[in-house]
Design a protein around this motif. Structure first.
Motif, mmCIF file in Angstrom:
data_model
loop_
_atom_site.group_PDB
_atom_site.id
_atom_site.type_symbol
_atom_site.label_atom_id
_atom_site.label_comp_id
_atom_site.label_asym_id
_atom_site.label_seq_id
_atom_site.Cartn_x
_atom_site.Cartn_y
_atom_site.Cartn_z
ATOM 1 N N ILE A 1 0.836 -1.200 0.000
ATOM 2 C CA ILE A 1 0.000 0.000 0.000
ATOM 3 C C ILE A 1 0.871 1.251 0.000
ATOM 4 C CG2 ILE A 1 -1.684 1.348 1.300
ATOM 5 C CD1 ILE A 1 -2.869 -1.086 -0.083
ATOM 6 N N GLN A 2 1.912 1.256 0.844
ATOM 7 C CA GLN A 2 2.805 2.412 0.912
ATOM 8 C C GLN A 2 3.555 2.612 -0.404
ATOM 9 O OE1 GLN A 2 4.920 1.063 4.436
ATOM 10 N NE2 GLN A 2 4.050 2.722 5.649
ATOM 11 N N THR A 3 3.935 1.519 -1.029
ATOM 12 C CA THR A 3 4.632 1.615 -2.310
ATOM 13 C C THR A 3 3.715 2.191 -3.380
ATOM 14 O OG1 THR A 3 6.048 -0.274 -1.770
ATOM 15 C CG2 THR A 3 5.817 0.287 -4.102
ATOM 16 N N ALA A 4 2.473 1.729 -3.416
ATOM 17 C CA ALA A 4 1.516 2.251 -4.387
ATOM 18 C C ALA A 4 1.278 3.742 -4.168
ATOM 19 C CB ALA A 4 0.195 1.484 -4.278
ATOM 20 N N LEU A 5 1.189 4.148 -2.908
ATOM 21 C CA LEU A 5 1.008 5.563 -2.578
ATOM 22 C C LEU A 5 2.213 6.373 -3.055
ATOM 23 C CD1 LEU A 5 -0.661 7.746 -1.118
ATOM 24 C CD2 LEU A 5 0.559 7.150 0.989
ATOM 25 N N TYR A 6 3.400 5.830 -2.860
ATOM 26 C CA TYR A 6 4.621 6.516 -3.301
ATOM 27 C C TYR A 6 4.595 6.722 -4.812
ATOM 28 C CZ TYR A 6 9.478 7.107 -4.701
ATOM 29 O OH TYR A 6 10.634 7.557 -5.284
ATOM 30 N N TYR A 7 4.216 5.690 -5.552
ATOM 31 C CA TYR A 7 4.169 5.801 -7.014
ATOM 32 C C TYR A 7 3.199 6.901 -7.462
ATOM 33 C CZ TYR A 7 6.749 1.384 -7.445
ATOM 34 O OH TYR A 7 7.698 0.404 -7.390
ATOM 35 N N VAL A 8 2.049 6.948 -6.830
ATOM 36 C CA VAL A 8 1.046 7.949 -7.205
ATOM 37 C C VAL A 8 1.561 9.361 -6.914
ATOM 38 C CG1 VAL A 8 -1.237 8.874 -6.665
ATOM 39 C CG2 VAL A 8 -0.928 6.409 -6.926
ATOM 40 N N ILE A 9 2.124 9.542 -5.725
ATOM 41 C CA ILE A 9 2.581 10.876 -5.325
ATOM 42 C C ILE A 9 3.735 11.351 -6.198
ATOM 43 C CG2 ILE A 9 3.714 12.171 -3.471
ATOM 44 C CD1 ILE A 9 1.996 10.606 -1.497
ATOM 45 N N THR A 10 4.698 10.471 -6.482
ATOM 46 C CA THR A 10 5.834 10.892 -7.306
ATOM 47 C C THR A 10 5.402 11.151 -8.751
ATOM 48 O OG1 THR A 10 6.439 8.556 -7.667
ATOM 49 C CG2 THR A 10 7.584 9.739 -5.913
ATOM 50 N N LEU A 11 4.427 10.419 -9.222
ATOM 51 C CA LEU A 11 3.928 10.665 -10.572
ATOM 52 C C LEU A 11 3.278 12.044 -10.661
ATOM 53 C CD1 LEU A 11 3.423 9.622 -13.436
ATOM 54 C CD2 LEU A 11 1.275 8.618 -12.612
ATOM 55 N N VAL A 12 2.521 12.409 -9.625
ATOM 56 C CA VAL A 12 1.835 13.696 -9.613
ATOM 57 C C VAL A 12 2.817 14.844 -9.401
ATOM 58 C CG1 VAL A 12 0.174 15.130 -8.354
ATOM 59 C CG2 VAL A 12 -0.363 12.732 -8.863
ATOM 60 N N THR A 13 3.752 14.680 -8.452
ATOM 61 C CA THR A 13 4.630 15.795 -8.080
ATOM 62 C C THR A 13 5.856 15.918 -8.978
ATOM 63 O OG1 THR A 13 5.803 14.377 -6.475
ATOM 64 C CG2 THR A 13 3.919 15.674 -5.675
ATOM 65 N N ARG A 14 6.337 14.791 -9.532
ATOM 66 C CA ARG A 14 7.562 14.838 -10.331
ATOM 67 C C ARG A 14 7.325 14.537 -11.806
ATOM 68 N NH1 ARG A 14 12.074 11.273 -7.442
ATOM 69 N NH2 ARG A 14 10.978 10.977 -5.480
ATOM 70 N N GLY A 15 6.129 14.083 -12.108
ATOM 71 C CA GLY A 15 5.834 13.750 -13.491
ATOM 72 C C GLY A 15 6.411 12.427 -13.948
ATOM 73 N N ARG A 16 6.897 11.635 -13.020
ATOM 74 C CA ARG A 16 7.426 10.305 -13.355
ATOM 75 C C ARG A 16 7.297 9.421 -12.119
ATOM 76 N NH1 ARG A 16 12.336 9.587 -10.883
ATOM 77 N NH2 ARG A 16 13.505 11.465 -10.320
ATOM 78 N N VAL A 17 7.319 8.134 -12.347
ATOM 79 C CA VAL A 17 7.256 7.175 -11.242
ATOM 80 C C VAL A 17 8.667 6.918 -10.742
ATOM 81 C CG1 VAL A 17 6.648 4.829 -10.572
ATOM 82 C CG2 VAL A 17 5.149 6.114 -12.089
ATOM 83 N N GLY A 18 8.910 7.201 -9.481
ATOM 84 C CA GLY A 18 10.227 6.956 -8.902
ATOM 85 C C GLY A 18 10.408 5.503 -8.510
ATOM 86 N N VAL A 19 11.622 5.204 -8.034
ATOM 87 C CA VAL A 19 11.922 3.870 -7.520
ATOM 88 C C VAL A 19 11.471 3.817 -6.065
ATOM 89 C CG1 VAL A 19 13.740 2.207 -7.022
ATOM 90 C CG2 VAL A 19 13.871 3.617 -9.082
ATOM 91 N N SER A 20 10.763 2.795 -5.702
ATOM 92 C CA SER A 20 10.203 2.686 -4.359
ATOM 93 C C SER A 20 11.296 2.762 -3.295
ATOM 94 C CB SER A 20 9.445 1.369 -4.203
ATOM 95 O OG SER A 20 9.129 1.138 -2.842
ATOM 96 N N PRO A 21 11.099 3.584 -2.256
ATOM 97 C CA PRO A 21 12.066 3.629 -1.160
ATOM 98 C C PRO A 21 12.080 2.360 -0.329
ATOM 99 C CG PRO A 21 10.131 4.946 -0.625
ATOM 100 C CD PRO A 21 9.987 4.526 -2.056
ATOM 101 N N TYR A 22 11.129 1.467 -0.588
ATOM 102 C CA TYR A 22 11.065 0.207 0.148
ATOM 103 C C TYR A 22 11.733 -0.937 -0.611
ATOM 104 C CZ TYR A 22 7.521 3.220 2.139
ATOM 105 O OH TYR A 22 6.878 4.307 2.679
ATOM 106 N N LYS A 23 12.284 -0.621 -1.776
ATOM 107 C CA LYS A 23 12.932 -1.647 -2.589
ATOM 108 C C LYS A 23 14.095 -2.300 -1.848
ATOM 109 C CE LYS A 23 15.360 -2.320 -6.981
ATOM 110 N NZ LYS A 23 15.689 -1.731 -8.297
#
Length: 363
Positions: free
Chosen positions: A182-204
């Motif tokens: 759930i946290q990873t999915a939230l991270y993807y959504v937020i980085t897509l909105v704020t940075r315009g791209r999907v970042g690498v999960s900090p939980y990787k």
């Protein structure tokens, strides 16, 4: 040859410390302490004036941003940028640009792969991705204390080669979970909105580290020396004596191992890599599209068991193969060479002493 650097404390936000490069010039006293991690810059502070010279902007070779950009950006993807401090940083960059001088920005921490507002700056980053590295980017090590000097009177405890390699790891371990998904999915959504791209999960890093520990624990090719903690005890407890105990256990685990597992954390870098080298032990480095310091001068694969993240299922066999190919003498020599690498290139005083090499300058 000294590098002449310009900076200006009036562009340092009042509640922020300067970047460590400025310590010899801007700190009046050293923070000497019986806790090794609290005085890791002492040697650099002693020799900094022989490496750099503070200069007016007209005479400087480079201008250096007063704070580390980490203190402005924050150290988590959830952190909010300190806009007042960012504004001061932009103002400083404009002063530098008007003087037609190159600007260096140091950016450590988990978010240091992100863009900064100074498009032409030379940026030293801890967390960087090789596939996205820019021409004016360089890699910054994670500085650590000299545990051999602090715990072992500067005498490296040498290990002798045994038939099976002993792999060490001491630290926090948390497996993948529904909450993490759930946290990873939230991270993807937020980085897509704020940075315009999907970042690498900090939980990787947590997942990779957990998978590696499981694979090594099940293998008959290696012996393991694992001390698993289920919470981040060093950071979650403020008692200094307790931290000293935990730190000592961490160092003893490294010293009691032939090889040490080094994998990224929330950012795309491993502090343990540098701690392992400082202790004269051989890192098992899991490469997650990383950029390592001085990769233009250091053959990193000579010092590490190098594991591409896609080859993680074969980690135990690769360690055993690396170990088997070393003679007893080569195994001992590599321990000394790992420590020498850290002291001469990756300790604070070693890194700054070689900084000129990034710019084609002569020493």
């Amino acid at each position: 040859m000294k590098i002449k650097i310009f900076s200006d404390q009036q562009f340092l936000h009042h509640d922020m410390e300067p970047d460590p490069i400025h310590y010899p010039f801007w700190l009046e006293t050293q923070n000497s302490s019986k806790y090794s991690w609290l005085n890791l810059y002492d040697k650099y502070i002693d020799v900094g004036h022989t490496i750099f010279e503070s200069a007016d902007i007209e005479e400087a070779d480079f201008a250096v941003m007063p704070p580390n950009w980490r203190t402005i950006r924050g150290d988590s993807w959830r952190s909010k940028i300190n806009q007042n401090a960012e504004h001061l940083g932009i103002q400083f960059s404009q002063v530098v640009k008007r003087a037609n001088k190159p600007l260096i920005v140091f950016f450590s921490g988990d978010c240091s792969d992100e863009d900064i507002p100074m498009k032409d700056a030379i940026v030293f980053r801890q967390s960087a991705y090789c596939s996205r590295f820019k021409a004016n980017d360089f890699s910054l090590p994670a500085f650590c204390e000299d545990a051999i000097e602090f715990y072992f009177d500067n005498q490296l405890p040498v290990r002798h080669k045994q038939e099976k390699p002993i792999v060490g790891f001491c630290g926090f371990l948390r497996s993948d979970s529904f909450k993490r998904k759930i946290q990873t999915a939230l991270y993807y959504v937020i980085t897509l909105v704020t940075r315009g791209r999907v970042g690498v999960s900090p939980y990787k890093g947590e997942i990779l580290r957990s998978n590696a520990i499981e694979l090594l624990s099940k293998s008959h090719s290696v012996e393991t020396n694992f001390l698993i903690r289920r919470s981040q005890v060093f950071f979650e407890n403020s008692n200094l004596e307790y931290k000293q105990k935990v730190r000592s256990e961490f160092v003893q685990n490294i010293i009691g191992s032939d090889y040490v597992l080094c994998c990224r954390g929330s950012g795309n870098y491993s502090i343990r890599l540098y701690e392992t080298l400082a202790c004269g032990r051989i890192p098992i480095f899991i490469d997650t599209d990383c950029v390592l310091p001085y990769d233009f001068a250091i053959d990193w694969k000579k010092y590490c068991v190098w594991i591409d993240e896609n080859d993680l299922p074969n980690i135990a066999e690769k360690i055993a193969d690396f170990h088997e190919k070393l003679s007893a003498e080569e195994f001992i020599d590599l321990q000394y060479n790992c420590r020498k690498l850290w002291k001469e290139w990756l300790s604070p005083e070693g890194f700054y002493s070689n900084l000129y090499r990034h710019f084609g300058l002569s020493n």
